[in-house]
Scaffold this motif. Structure first.
Motif, PDB file in Angstrom:
ATOM      1  N   SER A 294      11.616 -39.869 122.371  1.00  0.00           N
ATOM      2  CA  SER A 294      10.300 -39.390 121.935  1.00  0.00           C
ATOM      3  C   SER A 294      10.404 -38.008 121.305  1.00  0.00           C
ATOM      4  O   SER A 294       9.695 -37.693 120.339  1.00  0.00           O
ATOM      5  CB  SER A 294       9.322 -39.360 123.115  1.00  0.00           C
ATOM      6  OG  SER A 294       9.789 -38.484 124.131  1.00  0.00           O
TER       7      SER A 294
ATOM      8  N   THR B 236       8.923 -37.000 112.609  1.00  0.00           N
ATOM      9  CA  THR B 236       7.589 -37.065 111.990  1.00  0.00           C
ATOM     10  C   THR B 236       7.062 -35.697 111.599  1.00  0.00           C
ATOM     11  O   THR B 236       6.139 -35.597 110.779  1.00  0.00           O
ATOM     12  CB  THR B 236       6.589 -37.738 112.953  1.00  0.00           C
ATOM     13  OG1 THR B 236       6.626 -37.073 114.224  1.00  0.00           O
ATOM     14  CG2 THR B 236       6.932 -39.215 113.140  1.00  0.00           C
ATOM     15  N   SER B 237       7.626 -34.630 112.145  1.00  0.00           N
ATOM     16  CA  SER B 237       7.171 -33.286 111.779  1.00  0.00           C
ATOM     17  C   SER B 237       7.818 -32.776 110.490  1.00  0.00           C
ATOM     18  O   SER B 237       7.402 -31.745 109.954  1.00  0.00           O
ATOM     19  CB  SER B 237       7.471 -32.300 112.918  1.00  0.00           C
ATOM     20  OG  SER B 237       8.880 -32.096 113.053  1.00  0.00           O
ATOM     21  N   LEU B 238       8.848 -33.478 109.992  1.00  0.00           N
ATOM     22  CA  LEU B 238       9.512 -33.037 108.772  1.00  0.00           C
ATOM     23  C   LEU B 238       8.584 -33.186 107.578  1.00  0.00           C
ATOM     24  O   LEU B 238       7.757 -34.102 107.523  1.00  0.00           O
ATOM     25  CB  LEU B 238      10.795 -33.848 108.545  1.00  0.00           C
ATOM     26  CG  LEU B 238      11.893 -33.714 109.607  1.00  0.00           C
ATOM     27  CD1 LEU B 238      13.048 -34.657 109.305  1.00  0.00           C
ATOM     28  CD2 LEU B 238      12.388 -32.274 109.682  1.00  0.00           C
ATOM     29  N   THR B 239       8.746 -32.300 106.599  1.00  0.00           N
ATOM     30  CA  THR B 239       7.868 -32.317 105.420  1.00  0.00           C
ATOM     31  C   THR B 239       8.387 -33.235 104.314  1.00  0.00           C
ATOM     32  O   THR B 239       7.709 -33.436 103.314  1.00  0.00           O
ATOM     33  CB  THR B 239       7.726 -30.893 104.859  1.00  0.00           C
ATOM     34  OG1 THR B 239       9.033 -30.358 104.573  1.00  0.00           O
ATOM     35  CG2 THR B 239       7.026 -29.993 105.875  1.00  0.00           C
TER      36      THR B 239
ATOM     37  N   SER C  87      11.638 -38.573 117.824  1.00  0.00           N
ATOM     38  CA  SER C  87      10.547 -39.119 116.997  1.00  0.00           C
ATOM     39  C   SER C  87       9.581 -38.024 116.573  1.00  0.00           C
ATOM     40  O   SER C  87       9.157 -37.970 115.408  1.00  0.00           O
ATOM     41  CB  SER C  87       9.798 -40.212 117.768  1.00  0.00           C
ATOM     42  OG  SER C  87      10.640 -41.289 118.078  1.00  0.00           O
ATOM     43  N   ASP C  88       9.224 -37.168 117.502  1.00  0.00           N
ATOM     44  CA  ASP C  88       8.313 -36.064 117.168  1.00  0.00           C
ATOM     45  C   ASP C  88       8.926 -35.146 116.118  1.00  0.00           C
ATOM     46  O   ASP C  88       8.235 -34.682 115.197  1.00  0.00           O
ATOM     47  CB  ASP C  88       7.977 -35.251 118.424  1.00  0.00           C
ATOM     48  CG  ASP C  88       7.164 -36.044 119.429  1.00  0.00           C
ATOM     49  OD1 ASP C  88       6.548 -37.050 119.018  1.00  0.00           O
ATOM     50  OD2 ASP C  88       7.152 -35.686 120.624  1.00  0.00           O
ATOM     51  N   TRP C  89      10.231 -34.882 116.243  1.00  0.00           N
ATOM     52  CA  TRP C  89      10.887 -34.014 115.268  1.00  0.00           C
ATOM     53  C   TRP C  89      10.935 -34.663 113.886  1.00  0.00           C
ATOM     54  O   TRP C  89      10.666 -34.017 112.871  1.00  0.00           O
ATOM     55  CB  TRP C  89      12.295 -33.681 115.741  1.00  0.00           C
ATOM     56  CG  TRP C  89      13.069 -32.863 114.744  1.00  0.00           C
ATOM     57  CD1 TRP C  89      12.859 -31.558 114.407  1.00  0.00           C
ATOM     58  CD2 TRP C  89      14.157 -33.325 113.939  1.00  0.00           C
ATOM     59  NE1 TRP C  89      13.756 -31.170 113.441  1.00  0.00           N
ATOM     60  CE2 TRP C  89      14.574 -32.227 113.140  1.00  0.00           C
ATOM     61  CE3 TRP C  89      14.835 -34.541 113.825  1.00  0.00           C
ATOM     62  CZ2 TRP C  89      15.628 -32.328 112.230  1.00  0.00           C
ATOM     63  CZ3 TRP C  89      15.886 -34.636 112.926  1.00  0.00           C
ATOM     64  CH2 TRP C  89      16.272 -33.549 112.140  1.00  0.00           C
TER      65      TRP C  89
END
Length: 466
Positions: A323, A330-333, A326-328
């Motif tokens: 998780s 989805t945080s990418l630009t 996954s959070d990292w």
């Protein structure tokens, strides 16, 4: 120390063990056990008197994994699919396939190599193991190609690359393993592998024909077969078609309505049909014993890897690393498609140092949730998704992509397993010869992967009908 930090340290240690040469199964199992003890002990603030308690809980936690996961009905497909391949070899279906392909296709430039590719694709349709496919055709096809003047390195490369098609074309052991890990429908994933597998074979064939047209003296065509001889070669190869149709009908009812049975039942019936064919062709106890022993060896190898890696996966759950990753992600630009391409490139690099099954088992528990999150989640609709497909369809599409990457890793140095198998079967070839021979097929695989990423319908059309 936080659980995520423990997860990163243990994962790093496991990768070091793999790079140093420890088997993936043992490296993953050991790392998982150490990680579980570490996490439980950390909860007690590393009290000396609490280490025994942490060890006891870790052992009980890890001990539940082999039975609870490996007793899954879907995993019983793996030994049946492997058995189909070995029985087909002893039934003479491989020689029949190669002979039929040679008589119908070998007249094109580079025809015997093209025939080998299509024969391995046909055998892949009854064999779930790339290793078995490469070993069988190293004995059959390479002598034929050398006889008419093929470069021995390229002849070996054709067989090693053609053997990888068994990873995609059902019945595929790797697709079954992927389905188990990500908890997706095995039948739809097996269906999804047909068109990309055939597509990969066509790309290989186009590459060989292009080389034959541009390189002087490369792969002379084989002519002289009459139409009577061509048609006479078809009946011995028809049992392959019968077995494939049998398995498909159990996975997906072509007449509509519910499937006739489960993939496990389809695999078992397919194995029984090939067994009867082998008996008809004259197989006796020594050949049956060899087929059963080879099936047992390969099945135990795969299941041992699964046991070890699942202990590591259980640790990852306690560390909450999937998780967090996954959070990292989805945080990418960056755009989701660019991130996906970077993930696939990372698989290409990782595959240089790990075997295909171990690589997927180790990475998917972390990478799969991240890719699904990129698309919008497990339940996202096609309209709201990043890749233009629903959650379940994205799981199938990504599965085919990573299995294709696993195919790619079967022929990349220094760990390319198919290359070692071909060199092991042929005394006149070194591993370096085989690696040189497969080099052109890297280009073909790169083109195939690029097209599967660009045009997802190649993967999704057939499972969308199920």
């Amino acid at each position: 120390m936080e659980p995520i930090e423990i997860g990163l340290w243990v994962t790093g240690g496991m990768l070091v063990m793999v790079v140093l040469g420890m088997r993936v199964a043992f490296a993953a199992g050991l790392a998982g056990m150490i990680g579980l003890v570490w996490i439980f002990w950390a909860k007690k603030d590393y009290g000396i008197e609490d280490f025994g308690w942490a060890l006891s809980v870790a052992v009980r936690t890890a001990g539940q994994v082999p039975h609870s996961k490996v007793s899954s009905q879907a995993l019983s497909l793996i030994p049946t699919f492997i058995l189909i391949g070995y029985l087909a070899y002893y039934a003479g279906l491989t020689k029949a396939l190669f002979e039929a392909a040679k008589r119908w296709i070998a007249w094109v430039p580079g025809g015997l190599a093209v025939s080998t590719v299509f024969a391995t694709a046909g055998f892949a349709a009854v064999s779930g193991a790339s290793v078995a496919t490469s070993a069988v055709f190293a004995r059959i096809a390479i002598p034929e190609m050398l006889k008419i003047g093929y470069n021995k390195q390229f002849a070996a490369g054709v067989v090693a690359a053609g053997g990888t098609l068994a990873s995609l074309i059902p019945p595929s052991a790797i697709l079954v393993i992927y389905a188990i890990i990500v908890e997706q429908d095995v039948g739809k994933l097996l269906l999804a592998g047909f068109i990309p597998g055939a597509f990969s074979a066509l790309i290989y064939a186009a590459l060989i024909i292009g080389m034959a047209l541009t390189i002087k003296g490369f792969g002379p065509p084989v002519t002289g077969y009459t139409w009577r001889e061509r048609f006479a070669s078809l009946p011995p190869a028809l049992p392959i078609v019968f077995v494939v149709v049998t398995i498909i009908c159990f996975v997906y009812n072509p007449f509509g309505g519910d499937a006739w049975g489960t993939p496990t039942e389809g695999g078992a019936i397919g194995a029984f049909v090939v067994f009867l064919m082998a008996l008809y062709q004259g197989m006796r106890w020594p050949q049956l014993r060899d087929a059963l022993l080879e099936t047992a060896k390969l099945s135990v190898l795969i299941f041992t890897i699964i046991w070890g890696v699942l202990i590591y996966v259980r640790f990852l759950g306690f560390a909450d690393l999937p998780s967090a990753f996954s959070d990292w992600i989805t945080s990418l630009t960056m755009s989701p498609m660019l991130i996906l391409i970077c993930i696939l490139l990372a698989y290409a690099v990782l595959g240089m140092f790990m075997d295909a099954i171990g690589m997927l088992l180790l990475t998917l528990p972390v990478v799969y949730p991240a890719v699904m999150a990129l698309n919008g989640g497990e339940l996202v609709s096609a309209v709201d998704s990043a890749f233009g497909m629903s959650g379940p369809m994205c799981a199938i599409w990504f599965g085919i992509l990573v299995v294709k990457m696993a195919e790619f890793c079967l022929i990349t140095p220094p760990i390319g397993l198919n290359c070692f198998v071909v060199a092991g079967v042929r005394d006149d070839l070194s591993v370096q010869d085989v690696f040189k021979g497969v080099t052109p097929f890297f280009i073909a695989d790169a083109i195939t992967i690029a097209l599967l990423v660009t045009f997802p319908w190649i993967v999704l059309w057939l499972p969308s009908l199920a």
